[in-house]
Design a protein around this motif. Structure first.
Motif, mmCIF file in Angstrom:
data_model
loop_
_atom_site.group_PDB
_atom_site.id
_atom_site.type_symbol
_atom_site.label_atom_id
_atom_site.label_comp_id
_atom_site.label_asym_id
_atom_site.label_seq_id
_atom_site.Cartn_x
_atom_site.Cartn_y
_atom_site.Cartn_z
ATOM 1 N N UNK A 46 0.841 -1.195 0.000
ATOM 2 C CA UNK A 46 0.000 0.000 0.000
ATOM 3 C C UNK A 46 0.875 1.242 0.000
ATOM 4 N N UNK A 47 1.967 1.184 0.782
ATOM 5 C CA UNK A 47 2.888 2.309 0.846
ATOM 6 C C UNK A 47 4.235 1.832 1.395
ATOM 7 N N UNK A 48 5.297 2.526 1.023
ATOM 8 C CA UNK A 48 6.645 2.235 1.516
ATOM 9 C C UNK A 48 7.152 3.493 2.210
ATOM 10 N N UNK A 49 7.542 3.353 3.461
ATOM 11 C CA UNK A 49 8.121 4.457 4.218
ATOM 12 C C UNK A 49 9.608 4.157 4.362
ATOM 13 N N UNK A 50 10.423 5.038 3.817
ATOM 14 C CA UNK A 50 11.866 4.838 3.827
ATOM 15 C C UNK A 50 12.489 5.797 4.838
ATOM 16 N N UNK A 51 12.964 5.250 5.955
ATOM 17 C CA UNK A 51 13.617 6.045 6.984
ATOM 18 C C UNK A 51 15.109 6.030 6.716
ATOM 19 N N UNK A 52 15.673 7.197 6.495
ATOM 20 C CA UNK A 52 17.070 7.286 6.105
ATOM 21 C C UNK A 52 17.679 8.579 6.640
ATOM 22 N N UNK A 53 18.946 8.762 6.367
ATOM 23 C CA UNK A 53 19.660 9.961 6.786
ATOM 24 C C UNK A 53 20.790 10.224 5.804
ATOM 25 N N UNK A 54 21.084 11.476 5.566
ATOM 26 C CA UNK A 54 22.206 11.803 4.693
ATOM 27 C C UNK A 54 23.521 11.339 5.302
ATOM 28 N N UNK A 55 23.528 11.117 6.601
ATOM 29 C CA UNK A 55 24.737 10.645 7.281
ATOM 30 C C UNK A 55 24.876 9.124 7.258
ATOM 31 N N UNK A 56 23.902 8.424 6.715
ATOM 32 C CA UNK A 56 23.938 6.952 6.651
ATOM 33 C C UNK A 56 24.590 6.527 5.337
ATOM 34 N N UNK A 57 25.900 6.342 5.392
ATOM 35 C CA UNK A 57 26.641 5.965 4.176
ATOM 36 C C UNK A 57 26.306 4.554 3.718
ATOM 37 N N UNK A 58 26.018 3.659 4.640
ATOM 38 C CA UNK A 58 25.728 2.273 4.270
ATOM 39 C C UNK A 58 24.453 2.195 3.450
ATOM 40 N N UNK A 59 23.413 2.889 3.873
ATOM 41 C CA UNK A 59 22.155 2.888 3.126
ATOM 42 C C UNK A 59 22.363 3.512 1.748
ATOM 43 N N UNK A 60 23.130 4.579 1.686
ATOM 44 C CA UNK A 60 23.384 5.272 0.411
ATOM 45 C C UNK A 60 24.122 4.397 -0.584
ATOM 46 N N UNK A 61 25.021 3.550 -0.101
ATOM 47 C CA UNK A 61 25.765 2.662 -0.992
ATOM 48 C C UNK A 61 24.811 1.754 -1.769
ATOM 49 N N UNK A 62 23.729 1.324 -1.125
ATOM 50 C CA UNK A 62 22.742 0.466 -1.786
ATOM 51 C C UNK A 62 22.145 1.110 -3.014
ATOM 52 N N UNK A 63 21.967 2.429 -2.980
ATOM 53 C CA UNK A 63 21.396 3.116 -4.137
ATOM 54 C C UNK A 63 22.397 3.192 -5.282
ATOM 55 N N UNK A 64 23.665 3.025 -4.983
ATOM 56 C CA UNK A 64 24.700 3.086 -6.029
ATOM 57 C C UNK A 64 25.019 1.716 -6.601
ATOM 58 N N UNK A 65 25.055 0.677 -5.752
ATOM 59 C CA UNK A 65 25.552 -0.617 -6.238
ATOM 60 C C UNK A 65 24.477 -1.529 -6.809
#
Length: 142
Positions: A46-65
């Motif tokens: 129904x919906x996806x809530x993505x909790x993240x932070x600009x300081x979270x490098x590990x989560x950001x890597x997922x968007x690149x790899x």
């Protein structure tokens, strides 16, 4: 309550469909610093809530790899859900993935609550909103 789809990696693309079918109720996905590979077909959510932070490098890597997260791959499950407007981004800066400033750290933020309190409140808010919406429409939830 935490629900997980326990399937071998090669078959995770039907994970949200499996949960939707088994629960027979709306599926709301909440990722916390999620290292989401984008391959799962979240279109039944129904919906996806993505909790993240600009300081979270590990989560950001997922968007690149993971190519499925790249906008170029328009037909990936992640991009279809994003285009459908089903993804809400919740920024929890200055939280990090790990350590004393992690999403679940008991250390206080400068404005008062702890990282854990703020994260907990952010997770609970969409669940409460969904229950209020169901009560208004008289759509009983399981």
């Amino acid at each position: 309550m935490t629900l997980r789809c326990l399937r071998p990696p090669a078959r995770t693309s039907s994970c949200d469909l499996e949960l939707h079918t088994q629960l027979r109720s709306p599926l709301i996905v909440i990722t916390l610093g999620g290292f989401h590979n984008g391959a799962n077909d979240l279109t039944h959510a129904e919906h996806v809530h993505q909790l993240t932070s600009v300081s979270d490098r590990i989560e950001r890597v997922g968007t690149w790899i993971f190519p499925q997260r790249w906008r170029r791959f328009r037909r990936s499950g992640w991009n279809r859900v994003r285009r459908a407007g089903k993804v809400t981004l919740h920024r929890l800066a200055p939280a990090t993935h790990l350590g004393p400033r992690s999403y679940i750290s008991p250390d206080q933020l400068p404005e008062g609550p702890s990282h854990l309190d703020r994260t907990t409140g952010t997770v609970i808010a969409p669940i409460r909103a969904r229950h209020r919406a169901a009560a208004v429409t008289e759509d009983p939830l399981p």
